[in-house]
Design a protein around this motif. Structure first.
Motif, PDB file in Angstrom:
ATOM      1  N   ALA A  81      50.137  16.045  45.694  1.00 11.84           N
ATOM      2  CA  ALA A  81      51.308  15.527  46.173  1.00 11.84           C
ATOM      3  C   ALA A  81      50.659  14.383  46.700  1.00 11.84           C
ATOM      4  O   ALA A  81      51.262  13.719  48.079  1.00 11.84           O
ATOM      5  N   ASP A  82      48.915  14.849  47.573  1.00 10.58           N
ATOM      6  CA  ASP A  82      48.541  13.860  47.815  1.00 10.58           C
ATOM      7  C   ASP A  82      47.395  12.756  47.328  1.00 10.58           C
ATOM      8  O   ASP A  82      45.909  12.661  47.421  1.00 10.58           O
ATOM      9  N   LEU A 146      55.591  15.417  53.250  1.00 12.19           N
ATOM     10  CA  LEU A 146      55.395  15.481  52.252  1.00 12.19           C
ATOM     11  C   LEU A 146      57.116  16.234  51.202  1.00 12.19           C
ATOM     12  O   LEU A 146      56.827  16.210  49.679  1.00 12.19           O
ATOM     13  N   GLU A 156      52.804  25.040  48.578  1.00 12.30           N
ATOM     14  CA  GLU A 156      51.881  24.095  48.691  1.00 12.30           C
ATOM     15  C   GLU A 156      50.373  25.043  48.603  1.00 12.30           C
ATOM     16  O   GLU A 156      50.393  26.334  49.137  1.00 12.30           O
TER      17      GLU A 156
END
Ligand SMILES: O=C(O)c1cccc(C(=O)CC[C@H]2O[C@@H](n3cnc4c(=O)[nH]cnc43)[C@H](O)[C@@H]2O)c1
Length: 213
Positions: A81-82, A146, A156
Motif C-alpha cells: 500500500a505504500d 490507506l 495491515e
C-alpha cells in the motif's frame, strides 16, 4: 504437499507451532520484520525445498469497522500500500507509475476454504485486502488515506507482499492470515493485545492441516 508458514518473530512462530501440534507437513519460519526480510527468507526457503503453498501468518492491525481486535483476517488480496511515489496530486502507486503491480490476488477457493474452516471452528474471521506497509500506521489521517487508496482495506501488516513476491517468483500459491492485535490508527502501542492475538493465531493454526493440505 508441504506448506511453508512465514512469520516475522519467534512469538508468532511459537503460536503457529502450538496450533499445529507437530503436524509434519508444515515448516514454520521466522523471517524477520518487514517486507525485505520476509521476501529474502521466503525466497531462500523456496529455493532449498519444494512447497505447495506459502502462508504469511502473524499478528496485524485491523481497520476499524472491518476487523476488530481478537478477530482474524484472511487476505483475498495482498497489497503493497505504500509502494509508489508522492506527487503534488497525491500518492501514485507503482502500477500507476508503470513499474509493475502492487496487488497480489489470492486464490478465491483457498480464501473460501480457510474462512469457512475458521468460521466452523467458531473463530471470528473476515476476508478482505490486507495491506503491506513499511511503516506501521500511527495516525487517523494515514489510516484514512490507506482506506481511500485501497477501498475495503481490512488489515495491515508488514510482510505479506514480500512473502507473496517470493512465492510468485517460485510459482507457489500464497495465503496471508492475520490475528488482529490492534486497531489501525493513532499509535497507542501499550494497548496492543498481543497475547490475545497470539492465542487466536494458535487457534487458527490448529485448523491448517484440515483446510490447507
Ligand atoms: O512484543 C511481543 O511480545 C510481540 C509478539 C509478537 C509480535 C510482536 C510484534 O511487534 C510483531 C510485529 C509484526 O506485527 C505486525 N503488525 C502488528 N500490528 C501492526 C500494524 O498495526 N501495522 C503493521 N504491522 C503490524 C507486523 O507484521 C510486524 O511484523 C511483538
Amino acid at each position: 504437499m508441504r506448506v511453508l508458514v512465514v512469520t516475522s518473530v519467534s512469538a508468532e512462530r511459537d503460536a503457529v507451532l502450538r496450533g499445529l501440534h507437530g503436524s509434519s507437513r508444515f515448516e514454520v519460519l521466522v523471517a524477520g520484520v518487514g517486507p525485505a526480510a520476509a521476501a529474502a527468507s521466503t525466497a531462500t526457503a523456496l529455493a532449498t525445498a519444494k512447497y505447495g503453498l506459502v502462508v504469511s501468518a502473524g499478528i496485524g492491525g485491523g481497520f476499524p469497522g472491518r476487523a476488530e481486535v481478537g478477530s482474524l483476517v484472511v487476505a483475498n488480496e495482498i497489497v503493497a500500500a505504500d509502494l509508489g511515489a508522492q506527487t503534488p496530486d497525491g500518492f501514485c502507486s507503482l502500477d500507476e507509475l508503470g513499474f509493475g503491480s502492487t496487488r497480489v490476488p489470492v486464490d478465491p477457493r483457498l480464501v473460501t476454504r480457510v474462512t469457512g474452516g475458521l468460521q466452523a471452528a467458531g473463530l471470528p474471521v473476515t476476508a478482505g485486502p490486507v495491506l503491506s506497509v513499511s511503516t506501521v500506521t500511527g495516525t487517523a489521517t494515514t489510516a484514512l488515506e490507506l482506506t481511500s487508496r485501497v477501498p475495503g482495506a481490512t488489515a495491515e501488516a508488514m510482510e505479506g507482499y514480500g512473502v507473496a513476491t517470493a512465492a510468485r517468483h517460485h510459482g507457489v500459491p500464497i495465503l496471508e492470515i492475520r490475528a488482529i492485535s490492534n486497531p489501525v490508527g493513532p499509535r497507542d502501542r501499550a494497548s496492543w493485545r498481543i497475547k490475545e492475538a497470539l492465542n487466536v493465531l494458535e487457534a487458527a493454526s490448529s485448523i491448517f492441516p484440515e483446510v490447507l493440505l
